[in-house]
Each structure stands twice: as C-alpha cells, then as structure tokens.
Design a protein around this motif. Structure first.
Motif, PDB file in Angstrom:
ATOM      1  N   MET A  72      74.440  34.462  -0.433  1.00 55.01           N
ATOM      2  CA  MET A  72      75.167  34.206   0.810  1.00 55.01           C
ATOM      3  C   MET A  72      75.959  33.231   0.535  1.00 55.01           C
ATOM      4  O   MET A  72      75.479  31.978   0.026  1.00 55.01           O
TER       5      MET A  72
ATOM      6  N   ARG B 233      82.516  40.430   6.868  1.00 50.95           N
ATOM      7  CA  ARG B 233      81.054  40.321   6.725  1.00 50.95           C
ATOM      8  C   ARG B 233      80.449  40.610   8.311  1.00 50.95           C
ATOM      9  O   ARG B 233      79.091  40.532   8.303  1.00 50.95           O
TER      10      ARG B 233
ATOM     11  N   CYS C 129      74.880  40.491   4.342  1.00 54.44           N
ATOM     12  CA  CYS C 129      74.401  40.041   5.670  1.00 54.44           C
ATOM     13  C   CYS C 129      72.971  40.882   5.905  1.00 54.44           C
ATOM     14  O   CYS C 129      72.468  40.367   6.984  1.00 54.44           O
TER      15      CYS C 129
ATOM     16  N   CYS D 134      71.978  36.296  13.939  1.00 52.43           N
ATOM     17  CA  CYS D 134      72.804  37.298  13.130  1.00 52.43           C
ATOM     18  C   CYS D 134      73.410  38.399  14.035  1.00 52.43           C
ATOM     19  O   CYS D 134      74.609  38.555  13.682  1.00 52.43           O
TER      20      CYS D 134
END
Length: 544
Positions: free
Chosen positions: A353, A270, A327, A212
């Motif tokens: 998501m 995002r 996120c 991430c």
C-alpha cells in the motif's frame, strides 16, 4: 495523478523520500484512544453497522492520493509497432475524437475485421463509446497514447461495460493503449473530505475498518459496469495494455477457458466502490504474468458462484510476477464461491500500500463462504508492505445462493436496493464448503497490523475445519504502533456473514490466531511484535 512517491519511515509515518525534516510528513490529525472501554464495546455491538453512503449525486472531484503515486508504467508497457496488414482503422469507419459516441463506428470496424481475422486499430487520441462487441478472431489494437473511453452518464451499457465479448474465441487486446472508465463519475461523495495519509498512534481494527469505509465512493445508480467483460470465451490474450479508472470490476472473465494476460496495467481510483482488478469467475486455465494492479477493491479475485453464471469446477489459475496495490485483498479466492476451485498458484509477487491509510486488508486470502471446495492452493515467494493481515484462510457458511440471484446480488454494487430472491434451494450448497491442502512458503511482510488468521467455523452444532495448512518460512514484522487494549471475553464465529480478516476485530494474538484447524504445519516462522502489545504471539483453539 500524484507524481511524488512515498515510503514508510522508521516510525511508520508516510514520508517523502529525500526529505528529513519533520515538515515533510503528511498532516492528518487522527486522535485515538489506547483502550476500548465497556461503553465503546457496547456502542460497537449496538451501532457498529457498515457505513454505506446511499444518497447524493455523483461526486467527480479527484482527491490527492486517490491514485497511487507509485505507478511504474514504463516497466510494463512498451511502444508497440502499429500493424499495417489486415488492419481496420476505426477512423475509416467514421470514428472521431470529437464525437459523443463512437460505438457504431468501432463496432462496424470489428464486424469487418471478423470476416478476415483482422486487427481493429484505435489510434489518434481518445474515443468515447458505449459498449463495443468484440468478435472471434479479432485483435483490438489500441495504440499507446490512445484510448476508448466510457461516457460520463452511464447510459447505453446495460452493465456489459465498455469492451464485451460473449462466446468468442481467439481474441486479443494489445497495443499499449488504454480503456478509460471515468470511475469517479459513478460514485457518491465519501464521508471524508480528503484521504487519510498518516497512521494514527494506535492500531485498532474496528476504527481502521470505519476509516477505510469513510473514504469509499459508494455506487451511484448510473454506474454502467466495468471496462472489460468477457463471457464464455476461449483462447483469450491480453498483452501490453492498460485499464484506467474503472467504475466497477476492471477485467471480468466469466466461464472462460484458456486466458493469457501479461505486461498489463490496471490503475484505478483507489476509493471507487467495487473497482476490483482482475475478476476470474468460473474460468479455468488462466495465466496472469507480470502485471501491475492498483485499485480500490480486490486486486486479483477468483470466484465461482451460481449467481455469477458459473456452471461447475474451475481449475489451473496461475498468478506470477505481479505487483498489487489494493485497499481490500491483494489476491483472494472468494468470496462468491459455490462451485469448486482447485489448482491455484501464486508466485513471485509483491503486495503493498502506498500513500494512504489504512493498508491493504489482506495479502493472501483463501476463502470458501457459500459451499465451494477450495483445494490445492500454492503460494510462494511473496513480499508485502503495509498489508494489515498477511494471510487469511477462512471457511464459513454464508450460503448466499439461497438469498440472491445475479440481479439482486449486483443491486447494491450498482447503487440500488437489493430485493429478495435466490439462485438455489437453501440446502443445495449448505454446509458443503471445504478449504484444504493449502501450501504457503517464503512470505515476508513488513508493517502488518493483524495476525495471520486461520479459521473454520461452528454452526448448527457442527464444526467444519480448514485442513492441511502448511506455512513455511513466514517472516512478519509489525507496524511500530501501540495496539489498542481490547480484551474480549469470546470471539464470535461469524459463520454466516461476509468473511474478511477485519471482521474478527481486535484479536488477542499478534502473530497467528487459529481456530477449527486440522493438520496445521508451521515451519520456520518468525514474527516481530508491535511496539507495545498486550497480546500473545500465537493463540490456537480447537487446532488438531
């Protein structure tokens, strides 16, 4: 903007609807081990620091899937009749779409409208501007197809953002148009050269968190602020309006009272760091209804901290009928929490998501980290898909007021080094936090990857519990992947660090993990396990 829409297939990969061949899968090569060795664990302990890119110039390329392919604008934004009475057209004050800065022209129109309780009209295209200072009794009407836009240098804002109102009353944003933030002009290049779009074969929270952060565009010093920032305002209305591509917090409400937001869209890149959707800080009597949020950081975040300028208790926050793609956390109370928060209602919402990996960090996050008493929270009728942790309820004692001021807290978020300072003496909020009286009912979550986490803490020889938690009719099904084998001898308290569900790493439960909880009611709960797991469904420790 990516036009295709994608869904999770039966085997958990992201697939294009209507295509059944193997070639329709989005190709990303992710190789992961199914067992964390002692060497892996030692490396994580010694070298597992947060990834943060702190050097480099702004990176303006937009990757595929930075923006969600699912974007239901027509369901939220309608064509709105352009007003004709008591209207101040910014073009009559010299504004033009070919100017580098229209702030003087638009602010002149606002000043004129304030004298007659009029409407400022933005029509005819996109207008670049520095900060606009909204006044009491003014409606800012941005027509559909038109916008006010940030410049691409970040100069001329002083972190007040594009639209700012201070100590105003009776202000309105409407029209169906946009505020455009040019978010990618204020972040550095992410570690990865493209976005991850396919899930690996193994669930590993440690690697998930790294993946991430490897996709985040961390802040450059030029970051100017966010699109909308209202402070100490009353009777605020925002309806039929779009914020697009924010560089920072998209819609910030500081110490406001009486706010109604409806038929509203926030559609951000995002991966732009700190691009929250709605930030409700120290504000009361706020109603958010029928909104779509797609963003990099928290979707809807409720905060109440001294370093944010908050002055005391906030109450009566309602979130209904919203879709959130985040996120980070879909709806969160915390993390910046010194003063009390009570009377929060979240109902009839969908959290999801699309297109990218990993999924949302948490769906419902209720946290007190810095001394706040968070009480009387009700959540009902929520659906989730590809939200890794459905419910995260956390009390800890970071006590951040003893370490930051408004300036130093924002330093890292604007690409700078944080200096030492404090907002309060060390014992002002120390060990005072509470999380209690939380009622969550009718939650359905698909493709989860982290258990529901309920956790108080032990610190300085004292245990602080989360209390009176009711979970009713909770149905969770796990993503169809094998879970990495990572049996740990103990789970640290993490009592003085940033609270996040991923912080706990690979927990030994797949359904519910609870520690330091008093008064837990679990009614009509079910959880479908992952494809292959060594974990227990429910693990409790010091639950009374």
């Amino acid at each position: 903007m990516i036009k295709n829409s994608f869904t999770v297939s039966d085997n958990g990969s992201l697939r294009e609807p209507g295509l059944k061949t193997k070639d329709s899968r989005l190709k990303v090569n992710i190789v992961m081990k199914d067992r964390r060795t002692y060497i892996d664990k030692l490396n994580t302990l010694l070298f597992g620091k947060d990834l943060r890119i702190t050097k480099g110039e702004p990176f303006i390329e937009v990757y595929p899937f930075d923006f969600s392919s699912y974007y239901p604008e027509d369901e939220y934004i309608k064509e709105q009749r352009i007003p004709t009475d008591n209207v101040y057209d910014i073009r009559d004050f010299g504004a033009a779409t070919d100017k580098n800065n229209n702030a003087d022209c638009i602010n002149a129109a606002i000043d004129a409208a304030a004298k007659t309780k009029g409407t400022v009209l933005v029509d005819g295209g996109d207008y670049i501007t520095t900060t606009l200072f909204l006044k009491s009794d003014v409606t800012l009407f941005i027509a559909k197809g038109s916008a006010v836009c940030s410049n691409k240098t970040g100069e001329g804002y002083n972190h007040l953002g594009i639209i700012h109102a201070d100590s105003c009353s009776n202000i309105t944003l409407t029209g169906g148009g946009k505020v455009k933030g040019n978010g990618e002009y204020f972040g550095r290049k992410p570690l990865l050269d493209s976005n991850m779009t396919e899930h690996p074969d193994v669930i590993d929270v440690i690697q998930m968190r790294r993946d991430c952060r490897a996709q985040i565009r961390f802040a450059h010093e030029s970051k100017y602020g966010g699109p909308v920032y209202f402070k100490d305002c009353t009777n605020v209305t925002a309806h039929n309006f779009i914020i697009e591509n924010a560089a920072h917090w998209s819609f910030r409400l500081d110490s406001c009272d009486g706010v109604k937001i409806s038929d509203f869209i926030i559609n951000n890149n995002r991966h732009v760091a700190n691009a929250d959707g709605f930030d409700i800080s120290g504000s009361s009597n706020v109603d958010i209804n029928h909104c779509f949020v797609s963003t990099a950081d928290d979707g809807i975040c409720i905060k109440n901290a001294i370093w944010l300028g908050s002055k005391g208790k906030m109450q009566n926050i309602t979130v209904k009928n919203c879709e959130v793609i985040s996120c980070a956390n879909s709806v969160k109370i915390g993390t910046e929490t010194t003063y009390d928060i009570t009377g929060v209602r979240v109902e009839d919402c969908s959290f999801m998501m699309t297109d990218i990996y990993p999924g949302t960090v948490s769906g419902i996050a209720v946290e007190s980290a810095d001394g706040s008493k968070v009480t009387d929270v009700t959540v009902k009728n929520i659906t989730m898909d590809r939200v890794t942790c459905p419910i995260f309820i956390r009390l800890c004692n970071r006590n951040r007021a003893a370490e930051v001021t408004a300036e130093t807290a924002n330093a890292v978020e604007f690409g700078k080094k944080r200096e030492k300072a404090r907002s309060a003496e060390k014992d002002t909020f120390d060990m005072l936090g509470e999380v209690r009286d939380i009622y969550i009912e009718n939650v359905s979550c698909k493709n989860a990857e982290v258990p529901i986490i309920l956790a108080g803490f032990k610190q300085k020889g004292k245990v602080k519990y989360v209390e009176n938690i009711t979970l009713k009719n909770i149905n969770v099904s796990y993503a169809p992947y094998k879970e990495v084998y990572d049996r740990r001898s103990f789970i640290p308290e993490y009592s003085d660090v940033y609270p996040e569900s991923w912080r706990f790493r690979n927990l030994p439960a797949y359904g519910i993990w609870a520690r330091h909880v008093k008064g837990l009611k679990l009614l009509d709960y079910s959880c479908t396990p992952p494809r292959s797991t060594w974990k227990d469904e429910i693990i409790t420790e010091d639950v009374i």
